[in-house]
Write an enzyme that holds these catalytic residues in place. Structure first.
Site, mmCIF file in Angstrom:
data_model
loop_
_atom_site.group_PDB
_atom_site.id
_atom_site.type_symbol
_atom_site.label_atom_id
_atom_site.label_comp_id
_atom_site.label_asym_id
_atom_site.label_seq_id
_atom_site.Cartn_x
_atom_site.Cartn_y
_atom_site.Cartn_z
ATOM 1 N N HIS A 165 0.042 4.487 1.103
ATOM 2 C CA HIS A 165 -0.059 5.545 2.122
ATOM 3 C C HIS A 165 0.694 5.233 3.416
ATOM 4 O O HIS A 165 0.742 6.070 4.323
ATOM 5 C CB HIS A 165 -1.522 5.901 2.408
ATOM 6 C CG HIS A 165 -2.321 4.877 3.145
ATOM 7 N ND1 HIS A 165 -2.767 5.074 4.429
ATOM 8 C CD2 HIS A 165 -2.766 3.661 2.786
ATOM 9 C CE1 HIS A 165 -3.472 4.022 4.812
ATOM 10 N NE2 HIS A 165 -3.484 3.142 3.835
ATOM 11 N N CYS A 173 -8.277 0.862 11.635
ATOM 12 C CA CYS A 173 -9.482 0.334 11.005
ATOM 13 C C CYS A 173 -10.374 -0.316 12.045
ATOM 14 O O CYS A 173 -11.542 -0.541 11.826
ATOM 15 C CB CYS A 173 -9.116 -0.709 9.967
ATOM 16 S SG CYS A 173 -7.684 -0.252 9.054
ATOM 17 N N THR A 191 -10.832 2.765 -14.633
ATOM 18 C CA THR A 191 -9.816 3.674 -15.171
ATOM 19 C C THR A 191 -8.726 3.912 -14.127
ATOM 20 O O THR A 191 -9.017 4.199 -12.966
ATOM 21 C CB THR A 191 -10.469 5.025 -15.562
ATOM 22 O OG1 THR A 191 -11.518 4.728 -16.490
ATOM 23 C CG2 THR A 191 -9.462 5.970 -16.188
ATOM 24 N N SER A 249 0.843 -1.195 0.000
ATOM 25 C CA SER A 249 0.000 0.000 0.000
ATOM 26 C C SER A 249 0.877 1.242 0.000
ATOM 27 O O SER A 249 1.941 1.257 0.611
ATOM 28 C CB SER A 249 -0.879 -0.039 1.255
ATOM 29 O OG SER A 249 -1.715 1.080 1.296
HETATM 30 C C1 LIG Z 1 -1.280 -5.118 7.769
HETATM 31 C C2 LIG Z 1 -2.263 -4.279 6.993
HETATM 32 N N1 LIG Z 1 -2.920 -4.821 5.961
HETATM 33 C C3 LIG Z 1 -3.794 -4.130 5.231
HETATM 34 C C4 LIG Z 1 -4.075 -2.807 5.506
HETATM 35 C C5 LIG Z 1 -5.035 -2.056 4.662
HETATM 36 O O1 LIG Z 1 -4.370 -1.206 3.766
HETATM 37 P P1 LIG Z 1 -5.103 0.034 3.108
HETATM 38 O O2 LIG Z 1 -5.330 1.039 4.188
HETATM 39 O O3 LIG Z 1 -4.158 0.519 2.050
HETATM 40 O O4 LIG Z 1 -6.377 -0.474 2.515
HETATM 41 C C6 LIG Z 1 -3.418 -2.188 6.591
HETATM 42 C C7 LIG Z 1 -3.735 -0.794 6.957
HETATM 43 O O5 LIG Z 1 -3.636 -0.397 8.087
HETATM 44 C C8 LIG Z 1 -2.486 -2.941 7.347
HETATM 45 O O6 LIG Z 1 -1.833 -2.404 8.385
#
Ligand SMILES: Cc1ncc(COP(=O)(O)O)c(C=O)c1O
Length: 380
Positions: A200, A323, A236, A198
């Site tokens: 960010h 999350c 896209t 990812s």
């Molecule tokens: C280990 C792990 N996997 C997946 C994700 C999800 O990534 P994204 O925020 O880019 O959807 C995170 C985000 O905190 C993460 O720490």
């Protein structure tokens, strides 16, 4: 002074990355699927960015698929692979402290009839490899294990886990979202079949990531449409975000050694100072955890209260995975590690980046040295 220690949730973009995104949006906005010259220009930028991302994990460009981030990469890898290979077997294996993006994808497949095995972890958060070895059978088609745990920073023995797969019928997916840009990843050497990253988390833009799929691994799309990204991820392409991601990846990888040294020193200072100057401090990150994460408990102080007290002092941390923190108060990761309740209830995740300074860490320690004893008195 604002002190941002929530870099595992997301990072500030590098100014150069913001500039790249800005320039691309203004100058290279055509649809890369368009047949005209401007479309070709956008396609060239996509190709160039794909090459850069491929080189950062030692894959080839045709093995890299751009996605909207770690969550989507995890979902495509797990659900897409299971759907494409269900004739070969029905058993899929993960472990209990994965990110929700993996756990929920497995739960969805379980609802569909796949047999899901969730391996436990030890008290430091490492998966129980004996349990894993015993769980793999002829019916097993997929293992999904994270490289670095997002809450306590445990670095999983991916090479050992990979050695348990035959990579013909049983493949390995690795969620490398917290490892990417921080420790070297080599999909070829480590024999990783599917890898999620990812942008960010490495000072790139939000909403962009990539999935590496080793050549020859069959995988079904979960989004349907214009067949972009070799048909695996229609829609896209977000060229500006892709270009920003590639720029961030280049910058992060170029500074990996110096960043790791600087951030390790900051983390060590934080842990050492707190352990030496405060009573009853529990470090929930293992000895050789990733240098960017220090999970520390202050028993007697509720983590949510401490988070807000720190916030009122201009310090930003988290109590666990971003999350998860709005839905569940306490960390399921620490619960799976079977830590004591007062350790779980008082855990704070400090996640650092090379943008942090020694002065900031000193200030955080000063605030904690003052606030923790006061809060302990009040909460007694
Ligand atoms: C280990 C792990 N996997 C997946 C994700 C999800 O990534 P994204 O925020 O880019 O959807 C995170 C985000 O905190 C993460 O720490």
């Amino acid at each position: 002074m604002e002190i941002y220690l929530d870099n595992s949730a997301t990072t500030a973009v590098y100014p150069e990355v913001a500039q790249t995104v800005y320039n691309t949006m203004l100058q290279n906005y055509a649809n890369p699927s368009a047949l005209h010259r401007m479309g070709k220009q956008a396609e060239d930028l996509l190709t160039q960015s794909r090459k850069i991302i491929a080189s950062t994990v030692y894959g080839t460009p045709s093995e890299i698929y751009f996605t909207s981030g770690g969550t989507e990469s995890d979902n495509i890898a797990i659900i897409g692979y299971a759907h494409a290979n269900k004739r070969s077997g029905n058993r899929i294996i993960t472990q209990t402290t994965e990110h929700a993006a993996v756990l929920e994808a497995f739960a969805k497949l379980e609802e569909e009839g796949f047999e899901v095995v969730r391996i436990g972890v030890d008290s430091e958060g490492f998966p129980l490899l004996d349990e894993l070895e015993a769980a793999i059978d002829d019916n097993t088609i997929l293992l999904s294990f994270m490289y670095v745990n997002n809450e306590n920073g445990a670095i999983f023995p991916i090479d050992k886990i990979s050695a348990l797969c035959d990579h013909k019928k049983c493949m390995l997916h690795v969620d490398a979202v917290q490892a990417y840009g921080k420790i070297p990843i080599n999909v070829t050497k480590s024999k990783i079949d599917l890898l999620s990253v990812s942008s960010h988390k490495i000072h790139g833009p939000n909403g962009i990531g990539a999935l590496y799929v080793r050549k020859g691994v069959k995988i079904n799309p979960i989004v349907f449409g214009g067949k972009q990204e070799q048909g695996l991820r229609s829609g896209t392409e977000n060229i500006a975000a892709v270009a920003g991601f590639a720029k961030a990846a280049q910058m992060k990888l170029a500074s990996l050694d110096s960043d790791s040294q600087k951030v390790s020193e900051l983390k060590n200072t934080l842990i050492k100072t707190l352990c030496e100057t405060l009573e009853n401090v529990v470090v929930n990150s293992p000895e050789n955890s990733i240098y960017s994460i220090a999970n520390i408990s202050f028993p007697g102080v509720k983590s949510e209260v401490l988070l807000h007290v720190l916030e009122s002092n201009g310090i930003y941390v988290s109590t666990g995975s971003a999350c998860n923190s709005k839905k569940n108060k306490f960390s399921y990761v620490l619960k799976e590690m079977k830590l004591k309740n007062d350790v779980i209830d008082s855990a704070i995740r400090f996640s650092l980046s090379a943008m942090n300074t020694k002065e900031e860490i000193d200030q955080v320690c000063k605030v904690l040295q003052k606030e923790v004893p006061l809060l302990r008195k009040i909460m007694r």
